[in-house]
Design a protein around this motif. Sequence first.
Motif, short mmCIF file in Angstrom:
data_model
loop_
_atom_site.label_atom_id
_atom_site.label_comp_id
_atom_site.label_asym_id
_atom_site.label_seq_id
_atom_site.Cartn_x
_atom_site.Cartn_y
_atom_site.Cartn_z
N ILE A 121 0.87 -1.18 0.00
CA ILE A 121 0.00 0.00 0.00
C ILE A 121 0.90 1.23 0.00
CG2 ILE A 121 -1.89 1.23 1.13
CD1 ILE A 121 -2.57 -1.38 2.64
N ALA A 122 0.86 1.96 -1.10
CA ALA A 122 1.66 3.19 -1.20
C ALA A 122 0.73 4.38 -1.09
CB ALA A 122 2.40 3.22 -2.53
N ALA A 123 1.08 5.31 -0.18
CA ALA A 123 0.27 6.52 0.01
C ALA A 123 1.15 7.74 -0.25
CB ALA A 123 -0.28 6.57 1.44
N LYS A 138 -9.50 8.36 3.58
CA LYS A 138 -8.64 8.65 2.43
C LYS A 138 -9.24 8.06 1.14
CE LYS A 138 -5.16 10.28 5.04
NZ LYS A 138 -5.80 10.44 6.34
N SER A 139 -8.79 8.59 0.00
CA SER A 139 -9.21 8.01 -1.29
C SER A 139 -8.19 6.95 -1.68
CB SER A 139 -9.31 9.09 -2.36
OG SER A 139 -8.08 9.78 -2.49
N LEU A 140 -8.70 5.78 -2.08
CA LEU A 140 -7.85 4.60 -2.26
C LEU A 140 -8.31 3.78 -3.46
CD1 LEU A 140 -5.77 2.50 -0.84
CD2 LEU A 140 -7.82 1.54 0.20
N GLY A 168 -12.68 7.57 2.29
CA GLY A 168 -13.29 8.75 1.68
C GLY A 168 -13.84 8.42 0.30
N LYS A 169 -13.07 7.61 -0.46
CA LYS A 169 -13.50 7.20 -1.81
C LYS A 169 -12.74 5.93 -2.18
CE LYS A 169 -12.05 9.53 -5.47
NZ LYS A 169 -11.88 10.49 -6.59
N PHE A 175 -3.16 -1.37 -11.52
CA PHE A 175 -2.00 -0.74 -10.89
C PHE A 175 -1.57 0.56 -11.58
CE2 PHE A 175 -0.26 -5.16 -9.44
CZ PHE A 175 -1.34 -5.30 -8.59
N SER A 176 -1.33 0.50 -12.89
CA SER A 176 -0.76 1.66 -13.58
C SER A 176 -1.72 2.85 -13.59
CB SER A 176 -0.35 1.29 -15.01
OG SER A 176 -1.42 0.67 -15.68
N GLU A 177 -3.02 2.59 -13.74
CA GLU A 177 -4.01 3.68 -13.73
C GLU A 177 -4.09 4.33 -12.35
OE1 GLU A 177 -7.84 2.73 -15.53
OE2 GLU A 177 -6.82 1.33 -16.88
N SER A 178 -3.96 3.52 -11.30
CA SER A 178 -3.97 4.05 -9.92
C SER A 178 -2.80 5.01 -9.73
CB SER A 178 -3.85 2.90 -8.91
OG SER A 178 -4.83 1.92 -9.14
N VAL A 179 -1.64 4.60 -10.22
CA VAL A 179 -0.43 5.41 -10.08
C VAL A 179 -0.58 6.74 -10.82
CG1 VAL A 179 2.00 5.52 -10.82
CG2 VAL A 179 1.16 3.53 -9.53
N GLU A 180 -1.17 6.71 -12.02
CA GLU A 180 -1.37 7.96 -12.79
C GLU A 180 -2.25 8.93 -12.00
OE1 GLU A 180 0.30 8.96 -15.47
OE2 GLU A 180 1.35 7.05 -15.18
N LEU A 181 -3.30 8.42 -11.36
CA LEU A 181 -4.17 9.30 -10.55
C LEU A 181 -3.41 9.88 -9.36
CD1 LEU A 181 -7.71 7.62 -10.38
CD2 LEU A 181 -6.97 9.54 -11.77
N MET A 182 -2.54 9.07 -8.75
CA MET A 182 -1.74 9.58 -7.62
C MET A 182 -0.76 10.67 -8.08
SD MET A 182 -1.09 6.18 -5.30
CE MET A 182 -0.20 7.03 -3.99
N LYS A 183 -0.19 10.49 -9.25
CA LYS A 183 0.73 11.50 -9.79
C LYS A 183 -0.01 12.82 -10.01
CE LYS A 183 3.87 8.52 -12.43
NZ LYS A 183 4.26 8.17 -13.81
N ASN A 184 -1.30 12.72 -10.37
CA ASN A 184 -2.12 13.92 -10.60
C ASN A 184 -2.80 14.43 -9.33
OD1 ASN A 184 -1.49 13.81 -13.33
ND2 ASN A 184 -3.22 12.48 -13.81
N ARG A 185 -2.42 13.81 -8.19
CA ARG A 185 -2.97 14.20 -6.86
C ARG A 185 -4.48 14.00 -6.79
NH1 ARG A 185 1.88 14.52 -4.66
NH2 ARG A 185 1.16 15.75 -2.89
N GLN A 186 -4.98 12.99 -7.53
CA GLN A 186 -6.43 12.70 -7.51
C GLN A 186 -6.76 11.49 -6.63
OE1 GLN A 186 -6.32 12.78 -12.01
NE2 GLN A 186 -8.42 13.53 -11.67
N LEU A 187 -5.73 10.93 -6.01
CA LEU A 187 -5.89 9.71 -5.20
C LEU A 187 -4.83 9.74 -4.12
CD1 LEU A 187 -7.71 7.13 -5.52
CD2 LEU A 187 -5.82 6.11 -6.79
N ASP A 188 -5.23 9.36 -2.88
CA ASP A 188 -4.26 9.38 -1.77
C ASP A 188 -3.37 8.14 -1.75
OD1 ASP A 188 -5.14 11.81 -0.57
OD2 ASP A 188 -6.87 10.75 0.28
#
Length: 316
Positions: A121-123, A138-140, A168-169, A175-188
């Motif tokens: 789990i990377a936050a 948190k959004s996960l 929170g959400k 995996f890769s799509e989750s990381v893209e959202l985290m890079k865009n600060r759209q996911l914790d």
Amino acid sequence: MFHNIKLGALVAGAIALSAPVAHAENFINILTGGTSGVYYPLGVAISEVYGQNMEGARVQVQSTKASVENLNLLQQGRGELAFALGDSVKDAWEGNPEAGFKAPLGKLRAIAAIYPNFIQIAALKDAEATTITDLKGKSLSVGAAKSGTELNARKIFDAAGMSYDDMGKIEYLPFSESVELMKNRQLDATFQSSGLGNAALKDLSTTQAVTFVAIPADIAEKLGAPYKAGVIPAGTYPNQDADVPTVAITNILVTREGVSDEEAYQMTKLIFEHLDTLKAAHSAAGGISLEDAVKGLPIPLHPGAERYYKEMGVLQ
């Protein structure tokens, strides 16, 4: 007259030559996971080993949503070898509808228990989550819906006294799509179940300040087999400077009834004879060993695999 005999002999010879080739051609479809996980590069490496060492084998690799989809495809006869998480295999054999199996998948047979998956789990550092209970609110992302990863998430949160309602959400993304959202600060945070050294998490750790979230050992104890306590060693990912306690689950290579004993024997044998090729494809393959290959399997071994283990003295 001579001409007819000669022609007949040539035709007979052509049939004799072509028959063994047609008979020998085996089609092997290897069911893996998303291309940024560990299953896919290892599946590609196995396909190369089989293609080079199994006479008449035509091998292809299929990228899928991983464990649950793979096991259902095997039961339908739409694959010959699949990667799957140990708990998904157990759920499939028992026919757990909540896990995506409407009825027991009785055709499944084991080739080998392989390396363990680690819950990672990377936050984002800003999310200030260091242990699993800190994820409340948190959004996960928890992986594709009803994937092996997502089933792991549900079970682990439940053992920690939590549910998706506490977040929170929740997003159901690979995996890769989750990381893209985290890079865009759209996911914790992202919840990933894979071998160590996951490409998507390496990418994330290189570009963002992240914390790997601890899962205490007592959660693994509460879950029981096939879960066990594990560690993400310091330095597994860029800027990860401390060991992180977590939960591990054994992965299993699965085949099915209908795959011949000889084919299953060759599939098993070639994996253990070419472990170096698999390790070169992904470091997670370093966790594969002949001694552990038959331990804790929730389904029967394929007779072809069993023959190989008896030859090697792993089974009596």
